[in-house]
Design a protein around this motif. Structure first.
Motif, PDB file in Angstrom:
ATOM      1  N   ASN A  98      35.350  39.209  59.501  1.00  0.00           N
ATOM      2  CA  ASN A  98      35.230  40.279  58.510  1.00  0.00           C
ATOM      3  C   ASN A  98      36.406  41.247  58.567  1.00  0.00           C
ATOM      4  O   ASN A  98      36.867  41.727  57.521  1.00  0.00           O
ATOM      5  CB  ASN A  98      33.902  41.017  58.664  1.00  0.00           C
ATOM      6  CG  ASN A  98      32.780  40.272  57.993  1.00  0.00           C
ATOM      7  OD1 ASN A  98      32.864  39.917  56.828  1.00  0.00           O
ATOM      8  ND2 ASN A  98      31.716  40.014  58.733  1.00  0.00           N
ATOM      9  N   GLU A  99      36.899  41.541  59.757  1.00  0.00           N
ATOM     10  CA  GLU A  99      38.092  42.386  59.886  1.00  0.00           C
ATOM     11  C   GLU A  99      39.290  41.724  59.198  1.00  0.00           C
ATOM     12  O   GLU A  99      40.045  42.371  58.483  1.00  0.00           O
ATOM     13  CB  GLU A  99      38.411  42.645  61.357  1.00  0.00           C
ATOM     14  CG  GLU A  99      37.462  43.595  62.039  1.00  0.00           C
ATOM     15  CD  GLU A  99      37.692  43.674  63.554  1.00  0.00           C
ATOM     16  OE1 GLU A  99      38.767  43.231  64.042  1.00  0.00           O
ATOM     17  OE2 GLU A  99      36.788  44.167  64.242  1.00  0.00           O
ATOM     18  N   ALA A 100      39.467  40.426  59.419  1.00  0.00           N
ATOM     19  CA  ALA A 100      40.586  39.697  58.804  1.00  0.00           C
ATOM     20  C   ALA A 100      40.435  39.652  57.287  1.00  0.00           C
ATOM     21  O   ALA A 100      41.411  39.825  56.550  1.00  0.00           O
ATOM     22  CB  ALA A 100      40.678  38.282  59.381  1.00  0.00           C
ATOM     23  N   VAL A 101      39.219  39.414  56.809  1.00  0.00           N
ATOM     24  CA  VAL A 101      38.961  39.376  55.359  1.00  0.00           C
ATOM     25  C   VAL A 101      39.372  40.697  54.727  1.00  0.00           C
ATOM     26  O   VAL A 101      40.054  40.737  53.703  1.00  0.00           O
ATOM     27  CB  VAL A 101      37.470  39.058  55.077  1.00  0.00           C
ATOM     28  CG1 VAL A 101      37.097  39.375  53.641  1.00  0.00           C
ATOM     29  CG2 VAL A 101      37.172  37.599  55.404  1.00  0.00           C
ATOM     30  N   LEU A 108      38.542  34.005  49.709  1.00  0.00           N
ATOM     31  CA  LEU A 108      37.745  32.808  49.992  1.00  0.00           C
ATOM     32  C   LEU A 108      37.862  32.480  51.473  1.00  0.00           C
ATOM     33  O   LEU A 108      38.968  32.389  52.012  1.00  0.00           O
ATOM     34  CB  LEU A 108      38.223  31.604  49.164  1.00  0.00           C
ATOM     35  CG  LEU A 108      37.530  30.262  49.475  1.00  0.00           C
ATOM     36  CD1 LEU A 108      36.038  30.319  49.141  1.00  0.00           C
ATOM     37  CD2 LEU A 108      38.202  29.119  48.725  1.00  0.00           C
ATOM     38  N   LEU A 109      36.718  32.295  52.109  1.00  0.00           N
ATOM     39  CA  LEU A 109      36.658  31.869  53.498  1.00  0.00           C
ATOM     40  C   LEU A 109      36.128  30.443  53.527  1.00  0.00           C
ATOM     41  O   LEU A 109      35.102  30.147  52.911  1.00  0.00           O
ATOM     42  CB  LEU A 109      35.725  32.791  54.299  1.00  0.00           C
ATOM     43  CG  LEU A 109      35.423  32.363  55.735  1.00  0.00           C
ATOM     44  CD1 LEU A 109      36.686  32.367  56.595  1.00  0.00           C
ATOM     45  CD2 LEU A 109      34.353  33.274  56.339  1.00  0.00           C
ATOM     46  N   ARG A 126      25.514  30.769  59.038  1.00  0.00           N
ATOM     47  CA  ARG A 126      24.466  31.651  58.511  1.00  0.00           C
ATOM     48  C   ARG A 126      24.832  33.120  58.753  1.00  0.00           C
ATOM     49  O   ARG A 126      24.652  33.964  57.889  1.00  0.00           O
ATOM     50  CB  ARG A 126      23.124  31.344  59.154  1.00  0.00           C
ATOM     51  CG  ARG A 126      22.016  32.267  58.641  1.00  0.00           C
ATOM     52  CD  ARG A 126      20.687  31.959  59.243  1.00  0.00           C
ATOM     53  NE  ARG A 126      20.267  30.640  58.789  1.00  0.00           N
ATOM     54  CZ  ARG A 126      19.422  29.864  59.440  1.00  0.00           C
ATOM     55  NH1 ARG A 126      18.896  30.268  60.579  1.00  0.00           N
ATOM     56  NH2 ARG A 126      19.092  28.691  58.967  1.00  0.00           N
ATOM     57  N   GLN A 127      25.359  33.409  59.925  1.00  0.00           N
ATOM     58  CA  GLN A 127      25.775  34.778  60.219  1.00  0.00           C
ATOM     59  C   GLN A 127      26.876  35.221  59.261  1.00  0.00           C
ATOM     60  O   GLN A 127      26.870  36.357  58.776  1.00  0.00           O
ATOM     61  CB  GLN A 127      26.260  34.888  61.663  1.00  0.00           C
ATOM     62  CG  GLN A 127      25.167  34.693  62.684  1.00  0.00           C
ATOM     63  CD  GLN A 127      25.724  34.650  64.101  1.00  0.00           C
ATOM     64  OE1 GLN A 127      26.835  35.081  64.357  1.00  0.00           O
ATOM     65  NE2 GLN A 127      24.952  34.105  65.020  1.00  0.00           N
ATOM     66  N   LEU A 128      27.826  34.337  58.988  1.00  0.00           N
ATOM     67  CA  LEU A 128      28.895  34.671  58.051  1.00  0.00           C
ATOM     68  C   LEU A 128      28.353  34.877  56.636  1.00  0.00           C
ATOM     69  O   LEU A 128      28.773  35.789  55.935  1.00  0.00           O
ATOM     70  CB  LEU A 128      29.974  33.587  58.061  1.00  0.00           C
ATOM     71  CG  LEU A 128      30.860  33.555  59.291  1.00  0.00           C
ATOM     72  CD1 LEU A 128      31.702  32.288  59.316  1.00  0.00           C
ATOM     73  CD2 LEU A 128      31.739  34.794  59.353  1.00  0.00           C
ATOM     74  N   VAL A 132      29.891  38.302  55.317  1.00  0.00           N
ATOM     75  CA  VAL A 132      31.246  38.258  54.751  1.00  0.00           C
ATOM     76  C   VAL A 132      31.247  38.769  53.308  1.00  0.00           C
ATOM     77  O   VAL A 132      30.306  38.541  52.552  1.00  0.00           O
ATOM     78  CB  VAL A 132      31.844  36.836  54.883  1.00  0.00           C
ATOM     79  CG1 VAL A 132      31.257  35.885  53.861  1.00  0.00           C
ATOM     80  CG2 VAL A 132      33.346  36.853  54.796  1.00  0.00           C
ATOM     81  N   SER A 133      32.325  39.469  52.955  1.00  0.00           N
ATOM     82  CA  SER A 133      32.389  40.119  51.643  1.00  0.00           C
ATOM     83  C   SER A 133      33.173  39.324  50.603  1.00  0.00           C
ATOM     84  O   SER A 133      33.404  39.809  49.501  1.00  0.00           O
ATOM     85  CB  SER A 133      33.010  41.508  51.797  1.00  0.00           C
ATOM     86  OG  SER A 133      34.337  41.386  52.290  1.00  0.00           O
TER      87      SER A 133
END
Length: 143
Positions: A98-101, A108-109, A126-128, A132-133
């Protein structure tokens, strides 16, 4: 619509299935004329060991990071697409991704997901999904 994504991040765990995930991310980046970055998040050893055990955690962590960097270098040698950012980090997967995003404007991840019994109990994907935004592409990886 070919430039829907501007910056794609692929999360690799450097196991034997990494090439499938990386190849998919490269194909998407090429299709969308997007920047491509790679992240590998390893465990933070300080979170595993307490001070009751006499270990040089910092030295061990440096070795873990050096090994991961070496393996990632080998993986990326075969990639025929420019890599914008190459990140090897220790810590919590979700928070580091999330910091990198956020920091690099990722839209897109791409990550893999092992389909095992244990993944039902502890799934990084599932955690992502819950944190993730950006858009998320999860590739099923058979065992």
């Amino acid at each position: 619509m070919s430039d829907l994504y501007q910056h794609i991040l692929v999360a690799l765990d450097l196991d034997e299935e990494h090439t499938r995930v990386l190849d998919k991310a490269v194909a998407l980046a090429r299709c969308h004329h997007a920047k491509l970055s790679v992240i590998h998040v390893d465990i933070k050893l300080q979170d595993l060991y307490t001070e009751m055990i006499a270990l040089d955690i910092d030295s061990m962590q440096d070795k873990v990071l050096a090994d991961a960097n070496e393996r990632l270098d080998q993986v990326l040698k075969a990639t025929d697409y420019p890599i914008e950012k190459r990140l090897v980090i220790c810590g919590d997967l979700c928070s580091k991704v999330n910091e990198a995003v956020s920091e690099y404007g990722i839209d897109l991840l791409v990550c893999g997901h092992h389909q095992t019994f244990w993944s039902l109990l502890t799934s990084s994907a599932r955690q992502l999904m819950n944190s993730v935004s950006c858009d998320l592409l999860v590739m099923p990886l058979p065992e």
